[in-house]
Write a protein that holds these residues in place. Structure first.
Motif, mmCIF file in Angstrom:
data_model
loop_
_atom_site.group_PDB
_atom_site.id
_atom_site.type_symbol
_atom_site.label_atom_id
_atom_site.label_comp_id
_atom_site.label_asym_id
_atom_site.label_seq_id
_atom_site.Cartn_x
_atom_site.Cartn_y
_atom_site.Cartn_z
ATOM 1 N N TYR A 1 37.796 69.511 117.484
ATOM 2 C CA TYR A 1 37.556 68.452 116.504
ATOM 3 C C TYR A 1 36.627 67.410 117.146
ATOM 4 C CZ TYR A 1 41.528 70.467 114.012
ATOM 5 O OH TYR A 1 42.367 71.329 113.339
ATOM 6 N N TYR A 2 35.528 67.111 116.483
ATOM 7 C CA TYR A 2 34.522 66.185 116.989
ATOM 8 C C TYR A 2 34.476 64.944 116.107
ATOM 9 C CZ TYR A 2 32.805 70.183 119.689
ATOM 10 O OH TYR A 2 32.693 71.253 120.524
ATOM 11 N N TYR A 3 34.382 63.765 116.781
ATOM 12 C CA TYR A 3 34.260 62.488 116.065
ATOM 13 C C TYR A 3 33.189 61.675 116.797
ATOM 14 C CZ TYR A 3 35.682 58.333 113.453
ATOM 15 O OH TYR A 3 35.715 57.252 112.623
ATOM 16 N N ALA A 4 32.114 61.373 116.058
ATOM 17 C CA ALA A 4 30.973 60.678 116.685
ATOM 18 C C ALA A 4 30.670 59.385 115.938
ATOM 19 C CB ALA A 4 29.752 61.585 116.683
ATOM 20 N N LYS A 5 30.116 58.385 116.705
ATOM 21 C CA LYS A 5 29.790 57.095 116.089
ATOM 22 C C LYS A 5 28.501 56.549 116.719
ATOM 23 C CE LYS A 5 31.631 52.517 115.063
ATOM 24 N NZ LYS A 5 32.763 51.592 115.226
ATOM 25 N N LEU A 6 27.659 56.009 115.844
ATOM 26 C CA LEU A 6 26.407 55.391 116.292
ATOM 27 C C LEU A 6 26.720 54.007 116.878
ATOM 28 C CD1 LEU A 6 23.276 55.519 116.437
ATOM 29 C CD2 LEU A 6 23.269 54.464 114.139
ATOM 30 N N ILE A 7 26.318 53.786 118.148
ATOM 31 C CA ILE A 7 26.550 52.491 118.807
ATOM 32 C C ILE A 7 25.199 51.819 118.980
ATOM 33 C CG2 ILE A 7 27.425 51.344 120.885
ATOM 34 C CD1 ILE A 7 29.292 53.706 121.293
ATOM 35 N N GLY A 8 25.080 50.701 118.317
ATOM 36 C CA GLY A 8 23.778 50.023 118.331
ATOM 37 C C GLY A 8 22.778 50.879 117.570
ATOM 38 N N ASP A 9 21.559 50.901 118.064
ATOM 39 C CA ASP A 9 20.540 51.718 117.411
ATOM 40 C C ASP A 9 20.076 52.877 118.285
ATOM 41 O OD1 ASP A 9 20.505 50.106 115.156
ATOM 42 O OD2 ASP A 9 19.068 48.704 116.074
ATOM 43 N N TYR A 10 20.686 52.988 119.480
ATOM 44 C CA TYR A 10 20.097 53.952 120.404
ATOM 45 C C TYR A 10 21.100 55.014 120.867
ATOM 46 C CZ TYR A 10 17.266 55.748 124.241
ATOM 47 O OH TYR A 10 16.556 56.577 125.062
ATOM 48 N N TYR A 11 22.379 54.646 120.930
ATOM 49 C CA TYR A 11 23.359 55.563 121.505
ATOM 50 C C TYR A 11 24.295 56.146 120.428
ATOM 51 C CZ TYR A 11 21.910 53.477 125.916
ATOM 52 O OH TYR A 11 21.174 53.040 126.974
ATOM 53 N N VAL A 12 24.786 57.358 120.724
ATOM 54 C CA VAL A 12 25.830 58.012 119.897
ATOM 55 C C VAL A 12 26.954 58.390 120.839
ATOM 56 C CG1 VAL A 12 26.463 59.980 118.476
ATOM 57 C CG2 VAL A 12 24.227 58.893 118.172
ATOM 58 N N LEU A 13 28.119 57.838 120.572
ATOM 59 C CA LEU A 13 29.290 58.137 121.387
ATOM 60 C C LEU A 13 30.153 59.136 120.632
ATOM 61 C CD1 LEU A 13 30.949 57.516 123.937
ATOM 62 C CD2 LEU A 13 32.039 55.648 122.653
ATOM 63 N N ARG A 14 30.597 60.190 121.308
ATOM 64 C CA ARG A 14 31.376 61.254 120.648
ATOM 65 C C ARG A 14 32.613 61.566 121.482
ATOM 66 N NH1 ARG A 14 29.035 67.271 120.463
ATOM 67 N NH2 ARG A 14 29.793 67.143 122.632
ATOM 68 N N VAL A 15 33.737 61.744 120.788
ATOM 69 C CA VAL A 15 34.962 62.206 121.432
ATOM 70 C C VAL A 15 35.371 63.520 120.768
ATOM 71 C CG1 VAL A 15 35.794 59.948 122.149
ATOM 72 C CG2 VAL A 15 36.352 60.774 119.877
ATOM 73 N N ALA A 16 35.981 64.403 121.549
ATOM 74 C CA ALA A 16 36.378 65.718 121.021
ATOM 75 C C ALA A 16 37.718 66.121 121.607
ATOM 76 C CB ALA A 16 35.320 66.755 121.349
ATOM 77 N N LYS A 17 38.435 66.938 120.857
ATOM 78 C CA LYS A 17 39.756 67.402 121.299
ATOM 79 C C LYS A 17 40.006 68.801 120.767
ATOM 80 C CE LYS A 17 44.634 66.115 121.290
ATOM 81 N NZ LYS A 17 45.647 65.133 120.827
#
Length: 454
Positions: free
Chosen positions: A124-140
């Motif tokens: 299961y993947y969950y990603a979020k745009l941080i600011g305008d440059y980075y994408v942080l993703r967590v998975a389990k």
């Protein structure tokens, strides 16, 4: 298969299908809740990662979640992996084509579920745009729906067996409860008079009505058969008696002549008696044969267009000598009337009615035959001025061998079958016969034929 077994089996099948469908729906709902819970946990973990990233403690903070089987990945807008808690994957591939990455760039938040072929579990993947440059993703990694199903299968099977057993007991009980009123109704059907009170189910009223009607019809048919058997027995006894009388006379007179006891004058008289009884016997046999032929209900009667007046005229001409011997006058009134009928039967009908009217008339009496039209019917009337028929006998004169005055009948030479033959001929032509009579005044017989009787 009996109705009880069929209902029981069908109820069990329905119960089994309901159990299977319910289990599948329950597994589906549980899987949806499970997925929602995982994504909720991933969202919470990602928020923690986001705070640590903004505080500059990102690399230190991800070490604790990593031990909790979480995979954390940091990517730039081009999909280049800047950090991955799974160290083997870093700097090996770009993630710009991953669904959760694309969705996060477009919507701010991205989700996806992919099956891992190596470990056989869903990731299961969950990603979020941080600011305008980075994408942080967590998975389990977690079990998918099929895996969850296999894990729960033993419990499901045990539950299904228990529920099926309960369904079997309930189906047996419900079947007995449904069938019992029907069995009681079947036992009491002959006594059912008030359907609304006796019929257990509204849907059974037409069936019960039909059964009751059939029961009444069969009962009526049995009564008719008994009546027919009684008539047959009476007919056989009457025929035997009627044949025995002239045969006894013929035998007696012939023995006297044969033994030479009779004088020449007596021999002549005895010969006349023998001829008289032989003639009566012949008439009786002819009438029995004709009545037997008329009794064949399925035999089709051949019909043609006839002038009833012309047939009546021929019959009157034939009977004039008989009428003269009885000192009775014959009168024919009317005009040509046409109908479809059997010629021989019409001649027999008119002859029998006129012959009866002559034989049971008074000296100097008259017999009047009338043919005419009424509305769309052809009517034949035979009226006499004879001795008449008592009211209590008028309904039975059309029975076989029924005689109002038996002694007079034998004197006149009647067979007792004439009016029975008339009744059968009338029925064969769908006609209607009525009789009106008054003692010592006379009798009138009226027959109404359809004008077209093909």
């Amino acid at each position: 298969m009996s109705m009880k077994k069929r209902i029981t089996v069908q109820l069990c099948v329905v119960g089994g299908i309901a159990i299977v469908v319910t289990s599948m729906l329950a597994m589906f709902v549980y899987s949806m809740i499970f997925q929602r819970q995982i994504f909720s946990d991933l969202e919470t973990n990602l928020k923690v990662m986001e705070v640590l990233f903004e505080d500059g403690n990102f690399e230190k903070g991800i070490q604790a979640p990593s031990k909790d089987l979480l995979r954390v990945t940091l990517m730039n807008r081009d999909g280049e992996v800047l950090y991955d808690s799974d160290a083997i994957s870093i700097h090996i591939e770009y993630h710009k084509e991953r669904p959760e990455f694309v969705e996060a760039l477009e919507e701010g938040i991205g989700k996806d579920i992919r099956l891992s072929k190596t470990i056989g579990k869903n990731t299961y993947y969950y990603a979020k745009l941080i600011g305008d440059y980075y994408v942080l993703r967590v998975a389990k990694d977690a079990n998918g729906m099929i895996a969850l199903f296999y894990e729960a299968l033993p419990i499901i099977l045990v539950g299904a067996v228990v529920l099926l057993f309960i369904c079997l007991i309930l189906a047996h009980y419900l079947t007995k409860r449904i069938i019992r009123p029907i069995e009681n109704m079947a036992e009491e059907l002959a006594q059912i008079t008030e359907f609304s009170e006796k019929i257990p189910y509204e849907e059974l009223k037409p069936f019960a009505t039909m059964i009751k009607d059939q029961h009444s019809s069969i009962h009526k048919q049995l009564k008719d058969l008994e009546h027919s058997e009684k008539i047959r027995q009476e007919f056989t006894a009457n025929v035997s008696h009627e044949l025995k009388t002239p045969l006894t006379a013929i035998t007696g007179y012939s023995e006297l002549i044969e033994e030479g006891i009779a004088t020449p004058e007596d021999s002549i008289r005895f010969a006349k008696e023998i001829r008289k009884n032989a003639t009566r016997l012949l008439h009786l046999i002819n009438d029995i044969i004709e009545l037997s032929e008329l009794d064949i209900a399925d035999e089709e009667v051949s019909k043609e267009e006839l002038d009833l007046y012309e047939i009546a005229k021929n019959c009157v001409d034939t009977l004039r000598i008989t009428a003269k011997n009885h000192e009775v006058e014959l009168r024919l009134i009317g005009n040509s009337v046409f109908l479809y009928a059997n010629r021989n039967m019409m001649e027999e009908l008119i002859t029998n009615l006129c012959d009866n009217a002559i034989r049971y008339n008074k000296k100097g009496g008259t017999v009047k035959i009338v043919t005419y039209h009424v509305d769309e019917k052809v009517v034949l009337t035979v009226e006499d001025t004879g001795i008449g028929i008592p009211k209590e006998h008028s309904t039975r004169v059309f029975e076989r061998f029924y005689r109002v005055d038996k002694s007079r009948s034998k004197q006149t030479g009647g067979t007792g079958l004439g009016l029975a033959i008339v009744k059968h001929i009338v029925a064969k032509h769908d006609a209607k016969i009525t009789l009106k009579s008054e003692v010592m005044v006379g009798t009138t017989v009226t027959i109404e034929f359809p004008s077209i009787n093909k």
